[in-house]
Design a protein around this motif. Structure first.
Motif, PDB file in Angstrom:
ATOM      1  N   SER A 175      54.089 109.049  -6.104  1.00  0.00           N
ATOM      2  CA  SER A 175      55.506 109.385  -5.942  1.00  0.00           C
ATOM      3  C   SER A 175      56.244 109.161  -7.259  1.00  0.00           C
ATOM      4  O   SER A 175      57.088 109.964  -7.656  1.00  0.00           O
ATOM      5  CB  SER A 175      56.154 108.537  -4.847  1.00  0.00           C
ATOM      6  N   ARG A 215      54.406 104.989  14.186  1.00  0.00           N
ATOM      7  CA  ARG A 215      53.372 104.996  13.157  1.00  0.00           C
ATOM      8  C   ARG A 215      53.986 105.138  11.770  1.00  0.00           C
ATOM      9  O   ARG A 215      53.290 105.471  10.804  1.00  0.00           O
ATOM     10  CB  ARG A 215      52.413 106.166  13.379  1.00  0.00           C
ATOM     11  N   ARG A 234      49.187 116.160  14.627  1.00  0.00           N
ATOM     12  CA  ARG A 234      49.162 115.380  15.862  1.00  0.00           C
ATOM     13  C   ARG A 234      48.688 116.296  16.985  1.00  0.00           C
ATOM     14  O   ARG A 234      48.714 117.520  16.858  1.00  0.00           O
ATOM     15  CB  ARG A 234      50.561 114.869  16.215  1.00  0.00           C
ATOM     16  N   CYS A 285      55.535 104.328   8.121  1.00  0.00           N
ATOM     17  CA  CYS A 285      54.956 103.487   7.065  1.00  0.00           C
ATOM     18  C   CYS A 285      55.454 102.051   7.169  1.00  0.00           C
ATOM     19  O   CYS A 285      56.657 101.790   7.166  1.00  0.00           O
ATOM     20  CB  CYS A 285      55.344 104.073   5.715  1.00  0.00           C
ATOM     21  N   LYS A 338      47.104 110.936  16.677  1.00  0.00           N
ATOM     22  CA  LYS A 338      46.517 111.697  15.567  1.00  0.00           C
ATOM     23  C   LYS A 338      45.386 112.570  16.077  1.00  0.00           C
ATOM     24  O   LYS A 338      44.757 112.241  17.088  1.00  0.00           O
ATOM     25  CB  LYS A 338      45.971 110.731  14.517  1.00  0.00           C
ATOM     26  N   HIS A 395      46.407  99.866  18.451  1.00  0.00           N
ATOM     27  CA  HIS A 395      47.362 100.090  17.360  1.00  0.00           C
ATOM     28  C   HIS A 395      48.589  99.202  17.522  1.00  0.00           C
ATOM     29  O   HIS A 395      49.043  98.560  16.580  1.00  0.00           O
ATOM     30  CB  HIS A 395      47.756 101.572  17.314  1.00  0.00           C
ATOM     31  N   ASN A 414      59.127 111.330   3.927  1.00  0.00           N
ATOM     32  CA  ASN A 414      57.957 110.900   3.131  1.00  0.00           C
ATOM     33  C   ASN A 414      57.194 109.741   3.753  1.00  0.00           C
ATOM     34  O   ASN A 414      55.987 109.633   3.612  1.00  0.00           O
ATOM     35  CB  ASN A 414      58.403 110.481   1.724  1.00  0.00           C
ATOM     36  N   ARG A 445      49.742  96.500  14.844  1.00  0.00           N
ATOM     37  CA  ARG A 445      51.025  96.712  14.160  1.00  0.00           C
ATOM     38  C   ARG A 445      51.929  95.487  14.311  1.00  0.00           C
ATOM     39  O   ARG A 445      52.649  95.123  13.395  1.00  0.00           O
ATOM     40  CB  ARG A 445      51.682  97.986  14.699  1.00  0.00           C
ATOM     41  N   ALA A 466      46.622 102.669   1.506  1.00  0.00           N
ATOM     42  CA  ALA A 466      47.969 103.149   1.852  1.00  0.00           C
ATOM     43  C   ALA A 466      48.995 102.710   0.830  1.00  0.00           C
ATOM     44  O   ALA A 466      50.026 103.355   0.663  1.00  0.00           O
ATOM     45  CB  ALA A 466      48.367 102.607   3.226  1.00  0.00           C
ATOM     46  N   GLY A 467      48.725 101.601   0.121  1.00  0.00           N
ATOM     47  CA  GLY A 467      49.797 100.995  -0.644  1.00  0.00           C
ATOM     48  C   GLY A 467      49.626 101.051  -2.142  1.00  0.00           C
ATOM     49  O   GLY A 467      50.304 100.329  -2.852  1.00  0.00           O
TER      50      GLY A 467
HETATM   51  C1  HEM Z   1      55.810 105.971  -1.789  1.00  0.00           C
HETATM   52  C2  HEM Z   1      54.877 105.278  -1.182  1.00  0.00           C
HETATM   53  C3  HEM Z   1      54.391 105.479   0.209  1.00  0.00           C
HETATM   54  C4  HEM Z   1      54.409 106.601   0.993  1.00  0.00           C
HETATM   55  C5  HEM Z   1      54.953 107.988   0.621  1.00  0.00           C
HETATM   56  C6  HEM Z   1      53.817 106.250   2.261  1.00  0.00           C
HETATM   57  C7  HEM Z   1      53.681 107.135   3.331  1.00  0.00           C
HETATM   58  C8  HEM Z   1      53.136 106.785   4.544  1.00  0.00           C
HETATM   59  C9  HEM Z   1      52.997 107.685   5.669  1.00  0.00           C
HETATM   60  C10 HEM Z   1      53.419 109.150   5.662  1.00  0.00           C
HETATM   61  C11 HEM Z   1      52.423 106.999   6.678  1.00  0.00           C
HETATM   62  C12 HEM Z   1      52.055 107.560   8.060  1.00  0.00           C
HETATM   63  C13 HEM Z   1      50.635 108.028   8.036  1.00  0.00           C
HETATM   64  C14 HEM Z   1      50.163 108.613   9.345  1.00  0.00           C
HETATM   65  O1  HEM Z   1      50.845 108.590  10.350  1.00  0.00           O
HETATM   66  O2  HEM Z   1      49.024 109.102   9.312  1.00  0.00           O
HETATM   67  C15 HEM Z   1      52.182 105.651   6.220  1.00  0.00           C
HETATM   68  C16 HEM Z   1      51.590 104.664   6.968  1.00  0.00           C
HETATM   69  C17 HEM Z   1      51.337 103.405   6.496  1.00  0.00           C
HETATM   70  N1  HEM Z   1      51.693 102.884   5.275  1.00  0.00           N
HETATM   71 FE1  HEM Z   1      52.676 103.866   3.791  1.00  0.00          FE
HETATM   72  N2  HEM Z   1      53.444 104.937   2.232  1.00  0.00           N
HETATM   73  C18 HEM Z   1      53.778 104.425   1.008  1.00  0.00           C
HETATM   74  C19 HEM Z   1      53.582 103.134   0.567  1.00  0.00           C
HETATM   75  C20 HEM Z   1      53.011 102.127   1.304  1.00  0.00           C
HETATM   76  C21 HEM Z   1      52.822 100.762   0.836  1.00  0.00           C
HETATM   77  C22 HEM Z   1      53.239 100.253  -0.536  1.00  0.00           C
HETATM   78  C23 HEM Z   1      52.183 100.091   1.845  1.00  0.00           C
HETATM   79  C24 HEM Z   1      51.739  98.655   1.910  1.00  0.00           C
HETATM   80  C25 HEM Z   1      51.929  97.760   1.005  1.00  0.00           C
HETATM   81  C26 HEM Z   1      52.001 101.014   2.952  1.00  0.00           C
HETATM   82  C27 HEM Z   1      51.400 100.713   4.154  1.00  0.00           C
HETATM   83  C28 HEM Z   1      51.271 101.576   5.220  1.00  0.00           C
HETATM   84  C29 HEM Z   1      50.605 101.240   6.455  1.00  0.00           C
HETATM   85  C30 HEM Z   1      49.968  99.888   6.803  1.00  0.00           C
HETATM   86  C31 HEM Z   1      50.647 102.384   7.268  1.00  0.00           C
HETATM   87  C32 HEM Z   1      50.054 102.552   8.665  1.00  0.00           C
HETATM   88  C33 HEM Z   1      51.130 102.373   9.726  1.00  0.00           C
HETATM   89  C34 HEM Z   1      50.621 102.641  11.120  1.00  0.00           C
HETATM   90  O3  HEM Z   1      49.683 103.406  11.313  1.00  0.00           O
HETATM   91  O4  HEM Z   1      51.198 102.061  12.051  1.00  0.00           O
HETATM   92  N3  HEM Z   1      52.511 102.246   2.588  1.00  0.00           N
HETATM   93  N4  HEM Z   1      52.644 105.538   4.910  1.00  0.00           N
END
Ligand code: HEM
Length: 593
Positions: free
Chosen positions: A381, A529, A445, A531, A162, A186, A523, A190, A373-374
């Motif tokens: 959405s 990395r 990035r 989601c 990033k 990370h 999405n 993870r 994030a969650g």
């Molecule tokens: C429609 C719903 C969601 C969308 C569109 C979404 C989208 C994303 C995206 C685009 C990333 C990457 C971010 C980056 O690289 O900067 C991400 C990372 C992440 N999301 Fe989601 N997310 C959603 C729901 C959730 C939910 C419900 C949770 C947990 C309960 C969650 C937990 C995480 C975590 C922990 C990461 C970090 C992963 C990492 O850096 O290795 N997300 N999400």
């Protein structure tokens, strides 16, 4: 007299610095009218005409010094920018002209009225990859091409970290949570967190999702019962945000935020206004943040203490969330056998090698990460989904009929995961809505090495060559335009701009380049990395959508400039109406008898 300088985001009545008082003088500019409460004749900020209370020679000397230092630093920056430009090999790529050396094309996409308006134009003109200018003449690569995105996200491991400015902004909000760590840290975080997102664990959350969704349905029935027309205008975006906060509280941490029951809940209120300051972001913020990548981490960590309202808000938010999080961790440890995400994570962490275990502080910061994030991600959405159904009643009708047919088949029991998955009309509409409205509309990035980015769809360069790979230098910034990929005609068809859920039944999967984590949508990002909560989000969104569409019908209020929704490109893409300061998606909601 030098021109007034635009300062955004300062309170109009008072400034924290040294008792200056500002008033708005003319279109977006500010003037100082008092210093330490001594009234001055009004003068534009940084102008040398403060004779009313500064001695003239002092004012002239400071003005000359200011002028000289500005000149020298501008020259240095210019030389620096030119030297960087020389190193770039993107200059042969086509891309939009920039009107400003200092800001490049940044204002055209960071501060555009509706998310993606500029990118869609550029994609139409230059194909699936193009050059944009960043601050101070920097050449950046913007990509919408599936193979390029695949390469950056999936294939190249940690070669595209990033950008420091983005990472640091996230750090202000989540501390040392997984969202802003890189490399070995990370990887370690993870591994432990992934254990808590295994499929069997997530399936068990369905009951929780349905319980909270039916609570929301009851609240809406109450609202409808008290409305004279039995069809109130509800801010669907806010209701869904409260619903998903309660869900992540219960499923994530066995913690009751009580957001649906009490809209004045302090945590809910913090989220309501967490990003409002980015509405006031302007070109100076973009320029300021573009310097962050040259600052060492200890200095970056001090930025949050700058006297800015946004940073103060972030500090208060992180402080309060950490308090809540410490309580959650203590409770989970005492309980020991919980099934929520945090309990599973703690058990997975306990069985880790002591050298790779998450520290107590790291565990606490995963809670702020999961909350951020969650919760609004799923809510947002879903908000766009109900908006699309309000605009396309024929799709909504087909879904109502589909749900009614399943209900007739299964009787009064709750929908199972396979019932939800089997609602193919609803599932296709959810996918189509996510495609049109990727709430994470772009991610940036930086290339850790010299590299070559492959393209699925060749592009024509300025010199007329057709290329199917782009060489880049170490340090090149890459803006991955998720909103553009989602509308790429080569991937989604000539009607990529239009609502057509049927496409998900017709797409030739063999021909598509496999990208992302779900349905070839970007999405949820992808790769190392990607989601972690994507399955959680899909089950959650399907459960809420089915519960609400079984009971309610959505329609648009009369369309006036005040009710017209824009897709505001804040940190997430949020619905807003002109002049509002909070997410707003007003839909008329009617109970289906
Ligand atoms: C429609 C719903 C969601 C969308 C569109 C979404 C989208 C994303 C995206 C685009 C990333 C990457 C971010 C980056 O690289 O900067 C991400 C990372 C992440 N999301 Fe989601 N997310 C959603 C729901 C959730 C939910 C419900 C949770 C947990 C309960 C969650 C937990 C995480 C975590 C922990 C990461 C970090 C992963 C990492 O850096 O290795 N997300 N999400």
């Amino acid at each position: 007299m030098s021109p007034p300088v635009i300062i955004r985001g300062l309170d109009i009545e008072s400034s924290p610095q040294g008792g200056y008082t500002f008033i708005r003088a003319s279109k977006g500019s500010y003037s100082v009218v008092a210093v330490n409460n001594a009234q001055l004749s009004e003068f534009p900020l940084f102008c040398s005409s403060a004779q009313a209370s500064f001695p003239i020679n002092m004012a002239v000397t400071s003005a000359s010094l200011l002028f000289l230092s500005t000149l020298i630093s501008s020259l240095l920056l210019w030389v620096f920018a030119l030297s960087r430009r020389g190193k770039s090999i993107l200059h042969d790529l086509r891309g939009p002209e920039s009107k400003s050396f200092w800001l490049g094309n940044q204002p055209e996409y960071m501060f555009q009225k509706g998310t993606g308006e500029s990118e869609f134009k550029w994609m139409g003109a230059y194909g699936s990859a193009w050059r944009v200018r960043g601050c101070m003449g920097e050449d950046r690569l913007m990509v919408a091409d599936p193979k390029a995105l695949q390469y950056i996200l999936h294939a190249s491991g940690h070669d595209f970290p990033k950008t420091p400015d983005v990472s640091h902004t996230i750090r202000m909000l989540i501390g040392d949570g997984i969202g802003c760590t890189e490399g070995e840290i990370h990887r370690r975080q993870r591994k432990v967190m992934a254990a808590a997102f295994s499929v069997p664990h997530l399936k068990a959350f369905l009951i929780q999702f349905q319980f909270t969704a039916s609570k929301l349905a009851q609240k809406w029935k109450d609202e409808i019962a008290t409305d004279p027309n039995q069809e109130p205008l509800l801010n669907v975006s806010e209701w869904l945000s409260r619903t998903t906060l309660d869900i992540i509280g219960e499923a994530g941490f066995d913690f009751d935020f009580g957001a649906l029951d009490n809209s004045h809940n302090p945590v809910t209120r913090m989220y309501d206004s967490l990003f409002v300051d980015s509405l006031y972001h302007g070109p100076l913020d973009a320029l300021f943040e573009s310097f962050w990548r040259y600052l060492p981490k200890p200095i970056l960590n001090l930025l949050v203490y700058l006297p800015r309202r946004e940073y103060r808000r972030f500090r208060n938010y992180l402080g309060s969330i950490r308090e809540v999080a410490r309580g959650i961790v203590r409770k989970s440890i005492v309980k020991g056998d919980g099934r929520d995400i945090m309990s599973v994570l703690l058990r997975a962490n306990d069985s880790e090698d002591p050298r790779t275990k998450l520290s107590d502080n790291e565990v606490v910061d995963q809670i702020s990460t999961l909350l951020l994030a969650g919760h609004d991600t799923s809510a947002n959405s879903l908000t766009w989904f109900f908006w699309e159904l309000a605009k396309h009643p024929e799709s909504a009708r087909a879904i109502h009929e589909e749900i009614a047919a399943v209900r007739a088949r299964i009787g009064s029991r709750d929908f199972s995961i396979s019932d939800l998955e089997g609602m193919s009309t609803m599932v296709a509409a959810l996918k189509e809505s996510m495609r049109l409205h990727p709430i994470v509309w772009q991610l940036s990035r930086v290339a850790a090495n010299n590299d070559v980015i492959p393209l699925a769809f060749p592009i024509i360069t300025k010199s007329g060559k057709q290329i199917s790979a782009i060489p880049i230098c170490k340090g090149t910034h890459i803006d991955m335009s998720f909103c553009s990929y989602s509308r790429l005609p080569e991937v989604w068809g000539e009607d990529a701009d239009k609502w057509n859920p049927e496409r998900f039944h017709q797409l030739d999967k063999e021909k598509q380049i496999s990208l992302g984590l779900y349905a070839n949508l970007i999405n949820f990002s992808g790769g190392i990395r990607g989601c972690l909560g994507w399955r959680f989000a899909i089950i959650e969104m399907q459960a809420i959508a089915a519960a609400l569409l079984e009971n309610f019908e959505f329609s648009l209020p009369p369309q006036t400039p005040e009710t017209q929704i824009t897709r505001k490109p804040l940190r997430l893409m949020v619905p807003m109406v002109e002049g509002s300061f909070y997410p707003w998606m007003g839909l008329k909601v009617r109970y289906l008898e």
